[in-house]
Design a protein around this motif. Structure first.
Motif, PDB file in Angstrom:
ATOM      1  N   ALA A 154       0.795  -1.184  -0.004  1.00  0.00           N
ATOM      2  CA  ALA A 154      -0.124   0.127   0.075  1.00  0.00           C
ATOM      3  C   ALA A 154       0.933   1.246   0.081  1.00  0.00           C
ATOM      4  N   LYS A 204       1.475   4.154  -3.218  1.00  0.00           N
ATOM      5  CA  LYS A 204       0.654   5.434  -2.780  1.00  0.00           C
ATOM      6  C   LYS A 204       0.758   6.446  -4.168  1.00  0.00           C
ATOM      7  N   GLY A 217      -1.996   6.717  -6.513  1.00  0.00           N
ATOM      8  CA  GLY A 217      -3.131   7.139  -5.818  1.00  0.00           C
ATOM      9  C   GLY A 217      -3.903   6.619  -4.641  1.00  0.00           C
ATOM     10  N   TYR A 218      -4.849   7.186  -4.026  1.00  0.00           N
ATOM     11  CA  TYR A 218      -5.335   6.922  -2.898  1.00  0.00           C
ATOM     12  C   TYR A 218      -6.539   5.577  -3.030  1.00  0.00           C
ATOM     13  N   VAL A 219      -7.052   5.319  -4.344  1.00  0.00           N
ATOM     14  CA  VAL A 219      -7.890   4.420  -4.437  1.00  0.00           C
ATOM     15  C   VAL A 219      -7.207   3.045  -4.818  1.00  0.00           C
ATOM     16  N   VAL A 236      -3.115   3.015  -2.712  1.00  0.00           N
ATOM     17  CA  VAL A 236      -3.320   2.575  -1.227  1.00  0.00           C
ATOM     18  C   VAL A 236      -4.374   1.495  -1.184  1.00  0.00           C
ATOM     19  N   GLY A 237      -5.539   1.980  -1.647  1.00  0.00           N
ATOM     20  CA  GLY A 237      -6.836   1.116  -1.382  1.00  0.00           C
ATOM     21  C   GLY A 237      -6.919  -0.195  -1.843  1.00  0.00           C
ATOM     22  N   TYR A 246      -3.832   1.139   6.539  1.00  0.00           N
ATOM     23  CA  TYR A 246      -4.175   2.343   5.729  1.00  0.00           C
ATOM     24  C   TYR A 246      -3.575   3.381   6.220  1.00  0.00           C
ATOM     25  N   VAL A 248      -0.397   5.762   4.616  1.00  0.00           N
ATOM     26  CA  VAL A 248      -0.689   7.098   4.109  1.00  0.00           C
ATOM     27  C   VAL A 248       0.225   8.101   4.815  1.00  0.00           C
ATOM     28  N   ASN A 287       6.460   6.542   4.010  1.00  0.00           N
ATOM     29  CA  ASN A 287       7.041   6.298   2.529  1.00  0.00           C
ATOM     30  C   ASN A 287       8.043   5.110   2.622  1.00  0.00           C
TER      31      ASN A 287
END
Lengths: 150, 338, 118
Positions: free
Chosen positions: A108, A112, A115-117, A120-121, C106, C110, C113
């Motif tokens: 994830a 990154k 993008g976040y969908v 990561v998602g 998650y 986020v 890195n």
């Protein structure tokens, strides 16, 4: 592919297998034993803490332990420490639930930039997804068999 | 048969082009290796201040290209063709760099064999009189290759002893029809060879048969043996692949062991924890550009055979259980024009 | 004593994984899938429960323990609400772990890195 080529391939593959530098199984196993053992001992301490300090019952303490261990695994992955543990610990760091957390965070984090969908998602589940699919499906199957045998 | 062909796979160039200038850029780990002092630029940080690893690799590619052009005292508009590639899907590094460089461009994919593939084509173009200046550039980056082919960087995995470490590096070579050694005199183009190796952590074993086959074809076509060379250099077979290649050639009656090095073995020292050695398009490019050409200029080697070796797999092919085809292209580099 | 048992059992489960990795070149993802499924099956046939009784966290922290929670939950669900429980019980028992994995995973992804490997 003709027969001659197949024979040649077979010979080469056997030759490569024989000559290939091998992993040091004994050393790897000792390290896996130590690292895995230590992680589980920490898990035991967390479990005991949950029982004595927060007065949790056995089931609640298990959930508490899982949550805390996953937190630790995710944090160490984020800090860039878990891959170093993994280099030495091998399966000792893959098999405990902290390794499950590592397998969720590392792709994830890596994706990154996509993008976040879709980065990561979706990459959160690139390895954890199959684990959940097979684990949950197997448990449903077991539950149903148990239902019919009961 | 065409005038300048020798045997089945080799071309003897009528007007051997020279390697006019070159440039190499490597990452931090490569800079800490035994060849660290030879590289033109060593990055402090493999991200090089960019937002993504891919952007960093693209910038390495561009900067190496520009540096090679500047060193020859040329301008990008003087260059007739750019040949090159990298390891990423749809060779985005080379394509994106070519967008900035503005040179007529042929993008190539030969996995790690792309360097000699580019130089072969560039040299033939010049020899035939279709170009004056051809730039050949290849690159690879540990972090971009790792996430595409293997695992995320922070994943706690163990690498088996035969695993290789993708070199972070870019090398650029400007070929021209000037009279300035070293020259590219012969080209032997490899065939795709597959002995059914499926282990993606054992690229050396997958590529060794291709390297051995191309070396053998070169010797047969030119009717020369290992003695004709001061050095035979392969791209990224690694320690294990190098051993296999020596064995395979011994079976064919050629002993090259006393004059055979592999760029993947040279670029890192054994205590750098890279297991079987370096790999990637950048590996042969930076070792050849920085170290071997320097030694040729110093007179240590007069005539060498350079082979970049490629493992032609994709993540799709290996997940579907396909074996890994290998390829190797050879070029002869000579201080004499022949 | 409890800690020693956890250490031994946990360590041994990991050694099995290590042997699989070295001998079969299974990737970690496959090891995880195998171990969870093995945990479910071993629980169903009654083998894993005694290991958990003996090893405590040594048996519940490794991935077969996750399978153990799923299987045990599914069977408990069946006891409580019949066939429906087979679908509800497993995930309910493992809900804490799954949710933690999603949320912490998650957040970590986020906030941090990846770095170049050393």
């Amino acid at each position: 592919m003709d027969v001659k080529q197949q024979k040649l391939n077979k010979e080469y593959q056997i030759y490569v297998q024989r000559k290939m530098p091998k992993s040091n199984l004994l050393r790897d196993c000792i390290l896996a034993f130590l690292v895995g053992g230590i992680i589980c001992t920490i898990g035991q301490a967390v479990n005991n803490l949950g029982k004595s300090y927060f007065n949790l019952n056995t089931e609640e303490a298990s959930a508490f332990t899982a949550i805390v261990m996953i937190f630790i695994g995710a944090l160490l992955t984020g800090l860039g420490v878990y891959d170093d543990i993994g280099k030495y610990g091998g399966a000792g760091s893959v098999v405990p639930i902290t390794g499950f957390a590592n397998s969720i965070v590392s792709p994830a984090m890596e994706f990154k930039k996509e993008g976040y969908v879709f980065g990561v998602g979706s990459k959160l589940f690139s390895i954890a997804g199959p684990v959940l699919v097979y684990g949950i499906s197997a448990s449903v199957l077991v539950g149903l068999i148990y239902f019919f045998l009961k | 048969m065409a005038k300048h062909r020798l045997g089945g796979q080799t071309v003897k160039l009528e007007n051997p082009p020279c390697i006019l200038s070159r440039a190499t850029i490597v990452g931090k780990k490569e800079g800490q290796g035994p060849l660290g002092e030879y590289f033109d630029v060593v990055l402090e940080d493999d991200l090089w201040g960019e937002k993504t690893w891919e952007k960093a690799e693209c910038r390495m590619y561009q900067e190496a290209a520009k540096m090679a052009i500047t060193r020859a005292g040329k301008q990008p508009q003087d260059i007739n063709y750019l040949f090159g590639g990298d390891l990423l899907n749809q060779i985005i590094t080379a394509n994106f760099a070519a967008r900035t460089l503005g040179i007529p461009f042929f993008g190539l994919y030969g996995a790690c064999s792309t360097l000699t593939e580019s130089m072969s084509l560039g040299a033939m173009l010049i020899s035939a009189g279709y170009a004056d200046l051809v730039l050949c550039v290849t690159s690879s980056h540990f972090c971009t290759a790792e996430r595409q082919y293997r695992f995320p960087l922070e994943m706690g995995t163990q690498r088996p002893p035969t695993a290789q470490w993708t070199v972070t590096g870019a090398g650029a070579f400007l070929l021209s029809n000037d009279m300035k050694p070293p020259y590219i005199t012969h080209i032997t183009t490899g065939k795709v060879i597959d002995y059914g190796i499926t282990d993606t952590n054992n690229m050396g074993a997958a590529m060794a048969p291709a390297a051995a086959a191309t070396i053998k074809a070169h010797f047969e076509d030119t009717q020369q043996g290992p003695d004709a060379y001061d050095l035979i250099v392969t791209g990224d077979l690694g320690w294990f692949g190098r051993e296999l290649t020596i064995d395979l050639l011994k079976k064919e009656g050629y002993d090259i062991s006393d004059r055979f090095i592999d760029c993947g073995c040279e670029i890192y020292s054994k205590d750098q924890d890279v297991h079987a050695g370096g790999s990637g398009c950048g590996c042969s490019a930076v070792v050849f550009g920085a170290y071997i050409l320097r030694k040729m200029e110093e007179g240590v080697y007069k005539r060498i055979l350079l082979l970049s070796t490629g493992a032609l797999l994709s993540t799709t092919s290996c997940q579907q259980g396909e074996s890994i085809p290998g390829i190797a292209h050879a070029i002869t580099i000579d201080m004499d024009r022949g | 004593m409890e800690y020693l048992k956890a250490f031994l059992v946990g360590g041994l489960i990991c050694v099995i994984g290590q042997i699989l990795i070295d001998k079969t070149r299974l990737t970690p993802a496959r090891i995880l899938v195998c171990f969870v499924t093995a945990g479910v099956i071993l629980t169903a046939i009654g083998v894993y429960e005694p290991i958990v009784k003996f090893g405590g966290a040594g048996a519940t922290v490794p991935l077969p323990g996750f399978g153990y929670a799923l299987a045990k939950g599914a069977m408990k669900g069946v006891d409580e609400m019949g066939a429906l429980g087979a679908f509800v019980g497993g995930v309910r028992a493992a809900a804490g772990g799954i949710t933690a994995a999603v949320v912490f995973g998650y957040l970590a992804a986020v906030l941090f890195n990846p770095r170049m490997k050393r």
